[in-house]
Design a protein around this motif. Structure first.
Motif, PDB file in Angstrom:
ATOM      1  N   TYR A 248      -4.116 -65.873 -28.295  1.00  0.00           N
ATOM      2  CA  TYR A 248      -2.863 -66.575 -28.041  1.00  0.00           C
ATOM      3  C   TYR A 248      -3.166 -68.042 -27.726  1.00  0.00           C
ATOM      4  O   TYR A 248      -4.285 -68.382 -27.347  1.00  0.00           O
ATOM      5  N   SER A 249      -2.175 -68.878 -27.844  1.00  0.00           N
ATOM      6  CA  SER A 249      -2.328 -70.277 -27.443  1.00  0.00           C
ATOM      7  C   SER A 249      -1.144 -70.671 -26.577  1.00  0.00           C
ATOM      8  O   SER A 249      -0.056 -70.098 -26.693  1.00  0.00           O
ATOM      9  N   THR A 250      -1.357 -71.656 -25.718  1.00  0.00           N
ATOM     10  CA  THR A 250      -0.274 -72.074 -24.824  1.00  0.00           C
ATOM     11  C   THR A 250       0.790 -72.867 -25.549  1.00  0.00           C
ATOM     12  O   THR A 250       1.849 -73.143 -24.983  1.00  0.00           O
ATOM     13  N   SER A 251       0.529 -73.237 -26.801  1.00  0.00           N
ATOM     14  CA  SER A 251       1.557 -73.952 -27.566  1.00  0.00           C
ATOM     15  C   SER A 251       2.700 -73.041 -27.955  1.00  0.00           C
ATOM     16  O   SER A 251       3.762 -73.513 -28.356  1.00  0.00           O
ATOM     17  N   GLY A 252       2.473 -71.714 -27.852  1.00  0.00           N
ATOM     18  CA  GLY A 252       3.519 -70.769 -28.218  1.00  0.00           C
ATOM     19  C   GLY A 252       3.519 -70.404 -29.683  1.00  0.00           C
ATOM     20  O   GLY A 252       4.325 -69.586 -30.124  1.00  0.00           O
ATOM     21  N   ALA A 253       2.625 -70.998 -30.474  1.00  0.00           N
ATOM     22  CA  ALA A 253       2.566 -70.681 -31.901  1.00  0.00           C
ATOM     23  C   ALA A 253       2.060 -69.253 -32.097  1.00  0.00           C
ATOM     24  O   ALA A 253       1.186 -68.796 -31.362  1.00  0.00           O
ATOM     25  N   PRO A 254       2.622 -68.505 -33.062  1.00  0.00           N
ATOM     26  CA  PRO A 254       2.156 -67.128 -33.313  1.00  0.00           C
ATOM     27  C   PRO A 254       0.677 -67.129 -33.679  1.00  0.00           C
ATOM     28  O   PRO A 254       0.242 -67.890 -34.531  1.00  0.00           O
ATOM     29  N   MET A 255      -0.108 -66.276 -33.027  1.00  0.00           N
ATOM     30  CA  MET A 255      -1.530 -66.205 -33.322  1.00  0.00           C
ATOM     31  C   MET A 255      -1.861 -64.804 -33.834  1.00  0.00           C
ATOM     32  O   MET A 255      -1.477 -64.449 -34.923  1.00  0.00           O
ATOM     33  N   GLN A 256      -2.534 -63.996 -33.025  1.00  0.00           N
ATOM     34  CA  GLN A 256      -2.919 -62.659 -33.467  1.00  0.00           C
ATOM     35  C   GLN A 256      -2.772 -61.689 -32.311  1.00  0.00           C
ATOM     36  O   GLN A 256      -3.385 -61.856 -31.262  1.00  0.00           O
ATOM     37  N   ASP A 257      -1.943 -60.657 -32.518  1.00  0.00           N
ATOM     38  CA  ASP A 257      -1.777 -59.635 -31.497  1.00  0.00           C
ATOM     39  C   ASP A 257      -2.995 -58.710 -31.501  1.00  0.00           C
ATOM     40  O   ASP A 257      -3.899 -58.855 -32.313  1.00  0.00           O
ATOM     41  N   PHE A 258      -3.015 -57.747 -30.599  1.00  0.00           N
ATOM     42  CA  PHE A 258      -4.187 -56.910 -30.402  1.00  0.00           C
ATOM     43  C   PHE A 258      -4.563 -56.151 -31.674  1.00  0.00           C
ATOM     44  O   PHE A 258      -3.723 -55.514 -32.311  1.00  0.00           O
ATOM     45  N   THR A 259      -5.835 -56.242 -32.007  1.00  0.00           N
ATOM     46  CA  THR A 259      -6.344 -55.594 -33.210  1.00  0.00           C
ATOM     47  C   THR A 259      -7.851 -55.448 -33.095  1.00  0.00           C
ATOM     48  O   THR A 259      -8.500 -56.142 -32.304  1.00  0.00           O
ATOM     49  N   ALA A 260      -8.416 -54.555 -33.906  1.00  0.00           N
ATOM     50  CA  ALA A 260      -9.867 -54.438 -34.041  1.00  0.00           C
ATOM     51  C   ALA A 260     -10.341 -55.036 -35.359  1.00  0.00           C
ATOM     52  O   ALA A 260     -11.534 -54.981 -35.664  1.00  0.00           O
ATOM     53  N   ASP A 261      -9.430 -55.623 -36.115  1.00  0.00           N
ATOM     54  CA  ASP A 261      -9.739 -56.203 -37.419  1.00  0.00           C
ATOM     55  C   ASP A 261     -10.360 -57.587 -37.218  1.00  0.00           C
ATOM     56  O   ASP A 261      -9.671 -58.553 -36.881  1.00  0.00           O
ATOM     57  N   LYS A 262     -11.671 -57.706 -37.450  1.00  0.00           N
ATOM     58  CA  LYS A 262     -12.370 -58.960 -37.194  1.00  0.00           C
ATOM     59  C   LYS A 262     -11.936 -60.058 -38.165  1.00  0.00           C
ATOM     60  O   LYS A 262     -11.938 -61.244 -37.812  1.00  0.00           O
TER      61      LYS A 262
END
Length: 455
Positions: free
Chosen positions: A30-44
């Motif tokens: 996640y980033s504090t900018s609020g931009a969508p990043m990556q939710d929990f996953t095991a996919d590297k």
């Protein structure tokens, strides 16, 4: 965060992600900018793609703006001027204002602002600039707190050990925002979340000759460098407080980002949560210091929370109820104070599509009704949601059940209960159904989860 610091810490995080091989481990970015990043996953591959998409965001643009206005002023210096009446910070600002306006012909006891306001006395100009910068800085700090708060809430629904790693050069928390900082610590403790932090600046060279070369006004080099040194140490205070308050560690003063990421991403071997409730606690929102000692502490290091802010006066009932529902919904804890139970079933069509049915059964004979004429009154808010096997939130529904029941109606539903039904369209797989219910009259709450596997 500076772009070079982002590059170093990003590559260290990439190496840490590539080295993980725990089958049960899930990582989110996640980033504090609020931009969508990556939710929990095991996919590297997905995690590395999210790392590549990271940028320095709006905070860097705000800092650039602070340096370009006249007089140049950081959020830290502006807070010293506006909220602490610091004479040194004010002196630097006035001298800088005189220099950046020196090309204009102005009265000796005033400074031209360069805008429609015309001529302003130095004190008025400095105060106005400080107010503008503090307002922008407070918004950035609140955005950072909101992002961390959302991450903690998201982690609360995940099983196992829960770790937040904050990678940052730090940020300023003014007096007006200390209650938000304290609330984050309380929230993390209650959700069994450990906060670790990494100072992305590494060995930070504040007040060096190189830094002096970047100061435009030679008349204030000594004072400006001193302010920057003070600011450099102050910015990580918030990370120190968040980590020590939740049992985490702060990694700073080293350029070895690989070790920093590895240490802050590691779970503690053992952790104990000790708490106490002061008998004379006043809800005044003031700072209180804490001291913890060991009777036999020779050769031992003790880490503990150094202070806390007392809670503010109680929020209105509606806000308190909303907060309790949100906390309970994104938690995995089971609470059974309100007489309600969760029942689930699924229906699968020949095409392979399926529907999960979730029913919250309310035991109406045990609710804390308020009597009014011939009716028994109570409102029950029921929140039902669906999570995937990794604990990612998929969908949710909130319903308000307004009960205005006669005695005969309560007797009619005494055996079977009153059902509140929600359905979710899904495919084959494993899902977690979460139900939280809270009533308005008794203020009681129940929260339950159920695993549904659709072949």
């Amino acid at each position: 965060m500076q772009l070079t610091d982002l590059a170093y810490t990003r590559e260290a995080a990439r190496r840490q992600i590539d080295s993980t091989n725990g089958p049960q481990e899930r990582i989110a970015i996640y980033s504090t900018s609020g931009a969508p990043m990556q939710d929990f996953t095991a996919d590297k591959a997905k995690l590395n793609a999210a790392l590549s998409a990271l940028s320095i965001g709006a905070a860097a643009a705000t800092k650039t703006l602070e340096e370009e206005i006249c007089p140049p002023m950081s959020y830290y210096q502006a807070d010293l001027i506006l909220n602490r009446n610091d004479p040194q910070a004010k002196f630097v600002a006035i001298r800088d204002a005189e220099k950046c306006h020196s090309s204009e012909v102005v009265p000796p006891d005033s400074i031209h602002t360069g805008d429609v306001s015309g001529i302003l006395p130095p004190d008025n100009l400095i105060a106005r600039r400080a107010r503008e910068i503090v307002q922008r800085g407070d918004m950035e700090t609140e955005r950072s707190f909101d992002a961390i708060r959302n991450v903690i809430a998201r982690l609360a629904s995940m099983p196992g050990q829960r770790i937040v790693v904050i990678v940052s050069p730090g940020f300023l928390v003014t007096n007006d925002l200390h209650d938000r900082q304290a609330a984050l610590i309380e929230r993390a403790i209650r959700q069994n979340v450990v906060i670790n932090a990494l100072d992305s600046r590494g060995v930070y060279l504040a007040g060096t000759a190189e830094a002096a070369d970047r100061i435009n006004n030679p008349d204030t080099i000594r004072e400006t460098l001193q302010l920057r040194r003070m600011e450099a140490f102050t910015l990580t205070d918030v990370m120190a407080l968040l980590t020590e308050g939740t049992g985490g560690i702060l990694y700073q003063g080293s350029n070895d980002m690989n070790e920093g990421i590895a240490r802050t991403a590691a779970a503690p071997d053992v952790m104990y949560v000790l708490s106490f409730s002061p008998l004379d606690l006043k809800t005044d929102g003031k700072l209180h210091h804490v001291n913890v000692t060991l009777k036999s502490g020779r050769g031992k290091n003790l880490q503990f929370r150094k202070s806390y802010f007392a809670p503010q006066p109680a929020a209105n009932p509606a806000e308190r109820a909303k907060h309790e529902l949100e906390e309970a919904f994104f938690s995995r804890d089971e609470v059974h104070d309100l007489p309600a139970a969760l029942e689930t079933q699924f229906f699968k069509s020949p095409s392979g599509d399926a529907t999960i049915s979730a029913i919250a059964k309310l035991d109406v004979k045990s609710l804390a009704f308020r009597r009014e004429n011939d009716r028994n009154l109570d409102n029950v808010t029921v929140v039902t949601g669906l999570f995937d096997a990794d604990g990612n939130f998929m969908s949710g529904v909130q319903k308000l059940v307004e009960l205005r029941l006669r005695d005969a109606t309560i007797q009619l539903h005494a055996a079977s209960g009153l059902g509140v039904k929600n359905t979710f369209a899904v495919h084959s797989g494993k899902y977690i159904v979460r139900m939280v219910a809270r009533d308005s009259e008794g203020g009681l709450l129940t929260s339950q989860s159920a695993l549904v596997e659709i072949p």
